[in-house]
Motif scaffolding. Structure first.
Motif, PDB file in Angstrom:
ATOM      1  N   LEU A   1       5.204   4.903   0.455  1.00  0.00           N
ATOM      2  CA  LEU A   1       4.745   4.101   1.584  1.00  0.00           C
ATOM      3  C   LEU A   1       3.647   3.134   1.162  1.00  0.00           C
ATOM      4  O   LEU A   1       3.590   1.993   1.632  1.00  0.00           O
ATOM      5  CB  LEU A   1       4.258   5.017   2.712  1.00  0.00           C
ATOM      6  N   SER A   2       2.789   3.582   0.247  1.00  0.00           N
ATOM      7  CA  SER A   2       1.748   2.682  -0.268  1.00  0.00           C
ATOM      8  C   SER A   2       2.366   1.495  -0.997  1.00  0.00           C
ATOM      9  O   SER A   2       1.806   0.401  -1.016  1.00  0.00           O
ATOM     10  CB  SER A   2       0.819   3.442  -1.220  1.00  0.00           C
ATOM     11  N   GLY A   3       3.534   1.717  -1.596  1.00  0.00           N
ATOM     12  CA  GLY A   3       4.207   0.651  -2.319  1.00  0.00           C
ATOM     13  C   GLY A   3       5.058  -0.241  -1.443  1.00  0.00           C
ATOM     14  O   GLY A   3       5.716  -1.147  -1.942  1.00  0.00           O
ATOM     15  N   GLY A   4       5.060   0.028  -0.127  1.00  0.00           N
ATOM     16  CA  GLY A   4       5.775  -0.841   0.805  1.00  0.00           C
ATOM     17  C   GLY A   4       7.113  -0.325   1.281  1.00  0.00           C
ATOM     18  O   GLY A   4       7.842  -1.043   1.971  1.00  0.00           O
ATOM     19  N   ALA A   5       7.477   0.926   0.969  1.00  0.00           N
ATOM     20  CA  ALA A   5       8.763   1.464   1.416  1.00  0.00           C
ATOM     21  C   ALA A   5       8.783   1.622   2.931  1.00  0.00           C
ATOM     22  O   ALA A   5       7.773   1.959   3.554  1.00  0.00           O
ATOM     23  CB  ALA A   5       9.026   2.820   0.742  1.00  0.00           C
ATOM     24  N   ASP A   6       9.934   1.384   3.528  1.00  0.00           N
ATOM     25  CA  ASP A   6      10.097   1.561   4.964  1.00  0.00           C
ATOM     26  C   ASP A   6      10.048   3.047   5.314  1.00  0.00           C
ATOM     27  O   ASP A   6      10.608   3.882   4.597  1.00  0.00           O
ATOM     28  CB  ASP A   6      11.441   0.967   5.405  1.00  0.00           C
TER      29      ASP A   6
ATOM     30  N   LEU B   1       3.520  10.963   9.634  1.00  0.00           N
ATOM     31  CA  LEU B   1       2.233  11.545   9.239  1.00  0.00           C
ATOM     32  C   LEU B   1       1.745  10.924   7.935  1.00  0.00           C
ATOM     33  O   LEU B   1       0.552  10.726   7.728  1.00  0.00           O
ATOM     34  CB  LEU B   1       2.363  13.062   9.056  1.00  0.00           C
ATOM     35  N   TYR B   2       2.687  10.591   7.058  1.00  0.00           N
ATOM     36  CA  TYR B   2       2.307  10.021   5.770  1.00  0.00           C
ATOM     37  C   TYR B   2       1.743   8.622   5.923  1.00  0.00           C
ATOM     38  O   TYR B   2       0.927   8.188   5.130  1.00  0.00           O
ATOM     39  CB  TYR B   2       3.526   9.984   4.841  1.00  0.00           C
ATOM     40  N   THR B   3       2.188   7.892   6.947  1.00  0.00           N
ATOM     41  CA  THR B   3       1.656   6.547   7.146  1.00  0.00           C
ATOM     42  C   THR B   3       0.197   6.600   7.509  1.00  0.00           C
ATOM     43  O   THR B   3      -0.563   5.674   7.229  1.00  0.00           O
ATOM     44  CB  THR B   3       2.428   5.796   8.241  1.00  0.00           C
ATOM     45  N   MET B   4      -0.241   7.706   8.135  1.00  0.00           N
ATOM     46  CA  MET B   4      -1.653   7.854   8.467  1.00  0.00           C
ATOM     47  C   MET B   4      -2.486   7.999   7.199  1.00  0.00           C
ATOM     48  O   MET B   4      -3.581   7.467   7.087  1.00  0.00           O
ATOM     49  CB  MET B   4      -1.852   9.062   9.385  1.00  0.00           C
ATOM     50  N   VAL B   5      -1.943   8.711   6.226  1.00  0.00           N
ATOM     51  CA  VAL B   5      -2.643   8.855   4.950  1.00  0.00           C
ATOM     52  C   VAL B   5      -2.796   7.488   4.295  1.00  0.00           C
ATOM     53  O   VAL B   5      -3.868   7.113   3.819  1.00  0.00           O
ATOM     54  CB  VAL B   5      -1.866   9.799   4.004  1.00  0.00           C
TER      55      VAL B   5
ATOM     56  N   ALA C   1      -2.716   4.489   5.703  1.00  0.00           N
ATOM     57  CA  ALA C   1      -3.620   3.634   6.461  1.00  0.00           C
ATOM     58  C   ALA C   1      -5.072   3.983   6.186  1.00  0.00           C
ATOM     59  O   ALA C   1      -5.931   3.109   6.046  1.00  0.00           O
ATOM     60  CB  ALA C   1      -3.315   3.764   7.954  1.00  0.00           C
ATOM     61  N   ASP C   2      -5.362   5.272   6.077  1.00  0.00           N
ATOM     62  CA  ASP C   2      -6.727   5.703   5.783  1.00  0.00           C
ATOM     63  C   ASP C   2      -7.168   5.210   4.403  1.00  0.00           C
ATOM     64  O   ASP C   2      -8.307   4.777   4.205  1.00  0.00           O
ATOM     65  CB  ASP C   2      -6.826   7.233   5.844  1.00  0.00           C
ATOM     66  N   SER C   3      -6.255   5.264   3.430  1.00  0.00           N
ATOM     67  CA  SER C   3      -6.586   4.814   2.077  1.00  0.00           C
ATOM     68  C   SER C   3      -6.864   3.315   2.067  1.00  0.00           C
ATOM     69  O   SER C   3      -7.824   2.851   1.444  1.00  0.00           O
ATOM     70  CB  SER C   3      -5.430   5.136   1.120  1.00  0.00           C
ATOM     71  N   LEU C   4      -6.041   2.554   2.782  1.00  0.00           N
ATOM     72  CA  LEU C   4      -6.242   1.116   2.839  1.00  0.00           C
ATOM     73  C   LEU C   4      -7.566   0.774   3.520  1.00  0.00           C
ATOM     74  O   LEU C   4      -8.289  -0.131   3.104  1.00  0.00           O
ATOM     75  CB  LEU C   4      -5.081   0.459   3.596  1.00  0.00           C
ATOM     76  N   ARG C   5      -7.890   1.516   4.579  1.00  0.00           N
ATOM     77  CA  ARG C   5      -9.135   1.275   5.307  1.00  0.00           C
ATOM     78  C   ARG C   5     -10.340   1.526   4.404  1.00  0.00           C
ATOM     79  O   ARG C   5     -11.328   0.787   4.417  1.00  0.00           O
ATOM     80  CB  ARG C   5      -9.201   2.167   6.542  1.00  0.00           C
ATOM     81  N   GLU C   6     -10.253   2.585   3.592  1.00  0.00           N
ATOM     82  CA  GLU C   6     -11.357   2.917   2.693  1.00  0.00           C
ATOM     83  C   GLU C   6     -11.571   1.800   1.665  1.00  0.00           C
ATOM     84  O   GLU C   6     -12.706   1.392   1.400  1.00  0.00           O
ATOM     85  CB  GLU C   6     -11.063   4.242   1.990  1.00  0.00           C
ATOM     86  N   VAL C   7     -10.472   1.303   1.109  1.00  0.00           N
ATOM     87  CA  VAL C   7     -10.577   0.213   0.137  1.00  0.00           C
ATOM     88  C   VAL C   7     -11.171  -1.024   0.803  1.00  0.00           C
ATOM     89  O   VAL C   7     -12.027  -1.715   0.232  1.00  0.00           O
ATOM     90  CB  VAL C   7      -9.186  -0.099  -0.457  1.00  0.00           C
ATOM     91  N   TYR C   8     -10.740  -1.307   2.023  1.00  0.00           N
ATOM     92  CA  TYR C   8     -11.240  -2.483   2.737  1.00  0.00           C
ATOM     93  C   TYR C   8     -12.739  -2.394   2.963  1.00  0.00           C
ATOM     94  O   TYR C   8     -13.493  -3.342   2.720  1.00  0.00           O
ATOM     95  CB  TYR C   8     -10.507  -2.619   4.081  1.00  0.00           C
ATOM     96  N   VAL C   9     -13.193  -1.230   3.439  1.00  0.00           N
ATOM     97  CA  VAL C   9     -14.617  -1.041   3.726  1.00  0.00           C
ATOM     98  C   VAL C   9     -15.447  -1.203   2.470  1.00  0.00           C
ATOM     99  O   VAL C   9     -16.555  -1.780   2.491  1.00  0.00           O
ATOM    100  CB  VAL C   9     -14.863   0.336   4.372  1.00  0.00           C
TER     101      VAL C   9
END
Length: 317
Positions: free
Chosen positions: A272-277, A295-299, A301-309
């Motif tokens: 999902l991190s690599g863009g898979a549907d 549930l995995y998309t939540m993981v 999203a959290d990782s992306l948010r951390e990198v953004y912050v």
């Protein structure tokens, strides 16, 4: 009044009928049926202690049972919310079966809500830690190291459950160049075909050519892909130990908590991190509902948010 022994016998026969239904008509796995048996044995014991027959059970009785298993007030070990919910599902299914069989008119468990539980996010490890784990599995010159690397490479490459991996037979593998895939049989014997990545293919070919014949020579011949030193099918427990030992050898943080499902979660999260549907990942994992996969998309999203912050100059503005 029905004697206690007779009442208990009637209840247990009804439970056995339901378990037979799950096994024969619903095709549930032996592990699933065993879990239902444990939950229903506890429930029947609860009813027996209160001298209740099947027709005496009300919604209140089922609600009180759920409270009892959560607190341990029935004299057994208390269950966590998730385990209590699983137990309630077994009870609800049994009562529904009894209604369908004409043994009672209503399902007293139908309206009982499971105990609330916090949404648990799957635990995944980083791609770097996965690489360290796989390297540790294949360290050494022994035949077991080649097998161990192939096993863990396959788990991470396909997102297979540990039971699916150890139950693989040679005919379930297709390593034809350009068509590399594995046929997996999930819960309820549901079949799916999953592509196998190049690193796993290389590890599997090394194992099948160089070391599996050594294991075969020690046994009586078996179609199983993964074998133990006696030439028999590798057990779930042994496969689990392969992962645990590899995690410890790799020095991974929290190695004692890493399980075969960790690789399954990592497989999904990294896809999902690599863009898979998400629906593609659902099919690869063999999830009946996309809700479970989400549930995995939540993981992610959290990782992306951390990198953004941490990286964006205006993230905390």
């Amino acid at each position: 009044m029905v004697a206690a022994g007779t009442r208990g016998d009637v209840l247990r026969r009804a439970v056995q009928g339901y378990l037979d239904h799950l096994t024969i008509e619903r095709g549930r796995s032996a592990n699933t049926v065993a879990a239902y048996r444990r939950d229903l044995d506890r429930y029947v014991g609860y009813l027996e202690a209160r001298e209740l027959s099947l027709g005496d059970v009300t919604t209140t009785v089922v609600e009180d049972y759920v409270t009892a298993v959560r607190t341990g007030s029935d004299g057994r070990a208390p269950l966590a919310a998730g385990s209590a919910a699983r137990s309630l599902a077994a009870v609800r299914g049994w009562h529904a079966f009894c209604v369908a069989e004409g043994q009672v008119d209503t399902n007293p468990a139908a309206a009982v809500r499971p105990p609330s539980q916090g949404k648990r996010l799957p635990k995944a490890i980083s791609t770097h830690d996965v690489e360290r784990l796989l390297a540790a599995a294949g360290a050494g010159d022994g035949v077991a190291a080649v097998r161990n690397r192939a096993l863990l490479e396959l788990l991470y490459s396909t997102g297979a459950r540990i039971s699916e991996a150890v139950n693989l037979d040679i005919d379930d593998l297709d390593l034809t160049p350009g068509l590399e895939a594995v046929r997996l049989f999930g819960k309820g014997s549901k079949e799916r075909v999953v592509p196998v990545g190049s690193f796993a293919v290389e590890a599997l070919q090394a194992y099948l050519v160089r070391t599996r014949p050594v294991f075969i020579a020690a046994g009586r011949g078996t179609p199983a892909v993964f074998l133990n030193t006696r030439g028999a099918r590798l057990s779930r427990q042994s496969a689990w130990q392969v992962l645990r030992s590899s995690a410890e050898a790799a020095g991974l943080p929290g190695a004692e908590h890493i399980s075969p499902h960790t690789l399954r979660h990592s497989f999904a999260t990294h896809l999902l991190s690599g863009g898979a549907d998400v629906r593609v990942v659902q099919e690869l994992l063999g999830h009946a509902s996309v809700t479970t996969t989400q549930l995995y998309t939540m993981v992610t999203a959290d990782s992306l948010r951390e990198v953004y912050v941490q990286s964006h100059p205006r993230a905390l503005a």
